[in-house]
Design an enzyme around this catalytic site. Structure first.
Site, PDB file in Angstrom:
ATOM      1  N   ARG A 234       0.843  -1.189   0.000  1.00 15.55           N
ATOM      2  CA  ARG A 234       0.000   0.000   0.000  1.00 15.55           C
ATOM      3  C   ARG A 234       0.879   1.240   0.000  1.00 15.55           C
ATOM      4  O   ARG A 234       1.892   1.315   0.686  1.00 15.55           O
ATOM      5  CB  ARG A 234      -0.917   0.041   1.237  1.00 15.55           C
ATOM      6  CG  ARG A 234      -2.104  -0.913   1.183  1.00 15.55           C
ATOM      7  CD  ARG A 234      -3.141  -0.461   0.150  1.00 15.55           C
ATOM      8  NE  ARG A 234      -4.340  -1.284   0.173  1.00 15.55           N
ATOM      9  CZ  ARG A 234      -4.525  -2.392  -0.514  1.00 15.55           C
ATOM     10  NH1 ARG A 234      -3.534  -2.844  -1.290  1.00 15.55           N
ATOM     11  NH2 ARG A 234      -5.657  -3.058  -0.438  1.00 15.55           N
ATOM     12  N   GLU A 263      -4.920   6.565  -4.780  1.00 20.78           N
ATOM     13  CA  GLU A 263      -5.258   5.801  -5.981  1.00 20.78           C
ATOM     14  C   GLU A 263      -6.738   5.967  -6.313  1.00 20.78           C
ATOM     15  O   GLU A 263      -7.562   6.161  -5.414  1.00 20.78           O
ATOM     16  CB  GLU A 263      -4.925   4.316  -5.773  1.00 20.78           C
ATOM     17  CG  GLU A 263      -3.442   4.070  -5.549  1.00 20.78           C
ATOM     18  CD  GLU A 263      -3.098   2.587  -5.447  1.00 20.78           C
ATOM     19  OE1 GLU A 263      -4.022   1.742  -5.457  1.00 20.78           O
ATOM     20  OE2 GLU A 263      -1.912   2.257  -5.363  1.00 20.78           O
ATOM     21  N   HIS A 285      -0.846  -0.594  -9.851  1.00 23.84           N
ATOM     22  CA  HIS A 285      -1.490  -1.493  -8.883  1.00 23.84           C
ATOM     23  C   HIS A 285      -2.029  -2.755  -9.589  1.00 23.84           C
ATOM     24  O   HIS A 285      -3.228  -3.061  -9.563  1.00 23.84           O
ATOM     25  CB  HIS A 285      -2.626  -0.794  -8.140  1.00 23.84           C
ATOM     26  CG  HIS A 285      -2.930  -1.430  -6.809  1.00 23.84           C
ATOM     27  ND1 HIS A 285      -3.464  -0.729  -5.755  1.00 23.84           N
ATOM     28  CD2 HIS A 285      -2.763  -2.705  -6.365  1.00 23.84           C
ATOM     29  CE1 HIS A 285      -3.630  -1.535  -4.718  1.00 23.84           C
ATOM     30  NE2 HIS A 285      -3.212  -2.743  -5.071  1.00 23.84           N
TER      31      HIS A 285
END
Length: 321
Positions: A234, A263, A285
């Site tokens: 993360r 994000e 991601h």
């Protein structure tokens, strides 16, 4: 009749099979749901499914029919879980579905940072385009062997443990950061010692109040100047501004990120502005998203819904409710 709403269907590849729940229901799919669309789309929903759309208290408070949230991911930080507990909204995630794929992606990024395969491919592209001359021998970028490097893994969950297995298989020396003093042995070290000794720092832990900004400027200063960092966990676990400065000032040799703090990444993100930096690898991601992992993810996320309905029925049948 249950009404299930999948808020961000775009998060799952179209090639993935989705088994329908075996109880009466309606199902609505949305490619993506912006924050201002959440309440309208969930106003009649009894069950919500999300891959990456955050569900916060201010939205959940406007959804009295909602009884269950099925998260098609592992991390719980995008849902206000404490509020859900207070309101009796059942929240279930899918832990461990991506331990192999995220670990493999992390290792792939390590190889690229250390072996410079991408750099040499781009060099060949430049030669083909006439931007750089042919040479007899190419030693433009430093290459190091993976074997014998020290990898420090922050996180001891399924992904961290799988990464340790893969790293050991290619000859790396593995150590973990033990944040809570649960473990004993040479593999578990203090954060300061890990950072001072590691050649590779791999972030594999969840984002929590305790891990936010876990790695800051003073920690990055401890690292070897030829060490590299990979974060597939993360954004926010490493302070992004401090990381940018360490990279620009060559305090560290390379950074590979599959995640950023905010994000989906936006065009004004300072990390994106560095995308041409020779020692930065930036992915959107995707470490979790192999087809194998996504199929398992969807199977288990839908099974969580089925289990919730079955448990609710059994609870009501028992006469306890």
């Amino acid at each position: 009749m249950e009404h299930i709403v999948f808020l961000d269907h775009e998060g799952i590849s179209q090639s993935i099979e989705k088994m329908a729940p075996d109880f009466p229901h309606t199902w609505a799919n949305y490619e993506y749901t912006a924050p201002e669309q959440i309440v309208e789309r969930l106003k009649d929903a009894t069950i919500a499914m999300t891959c990456s759309v955050p569900l916060r208290k201010e939205q959940l408070a406007q959804l009295p029919k909602l009884r269950m949230i099925s998260m098609a991911l592992t991390g719980m930080d995008i849902v206000d879980v404490d509020y859900c507990k207070e309101q009796g909204i059942d929240v279930r995630n899918v832990p461990g579905y991506a331990e192999n794929t995220v670990a493999e992606h992390t290792l792939a990024m390590i190889f690229d940072l250390v072996r410079k395969t991408g750099h040499y491919h781009r060099l060949m592209q430049d030669i083909h385009a006439g931007k750089k001359p042919l040479q007899n021998l190419y030693l433009n970028y430093r290459i190091r062997d993976i074997q014998g490097l020290n990898i420090a893994i922050i996180g001891h969950g399924p992904i961290g443990r799988r990464l340790a297995e893969l790293s050991q298989a290619v000859g790396m020396n593995v150590c973990f950061h033990d944040r809570f003093g649960k473990y004993q042995g040479e593999q578990y070290q203090s954060l300061d010692l890990l950072l001072q000794q590691c050649d590779v720092l791999a972030i594999c832990c969840p984002l929590t109040d305790e891990t936010r900004d876990l790695i800051r400027a003073e920690h990055l200063q401890m690292m070897k100047s030829d060490a590299v960092i990979v974060n597939t966990a993360r954004g926010g676990i490493i302070n992004e501004q401090d990381l940018i400065q360490a990279l620009l000032k060559e305090k560290i040799a390379g950074v590979a990120l599959d995640v950023v703090e905010h994000e989906p990444i936006q065009l004004d993100n300072p990390i994106l502005h560095l995308v041409e930096h020779p020692n930065l690898i930036l992915n959107p991601h995707v470490a979790w998203s192999s087809e194998n992992a996504m199929q398992g993810l969807m199977d288990r996320a839908i099974q969580n819904i089925k289990n919730f309905i079955q448990e609710e029925k059994a609870f009501k049948k028992s006469g306890v409710a």
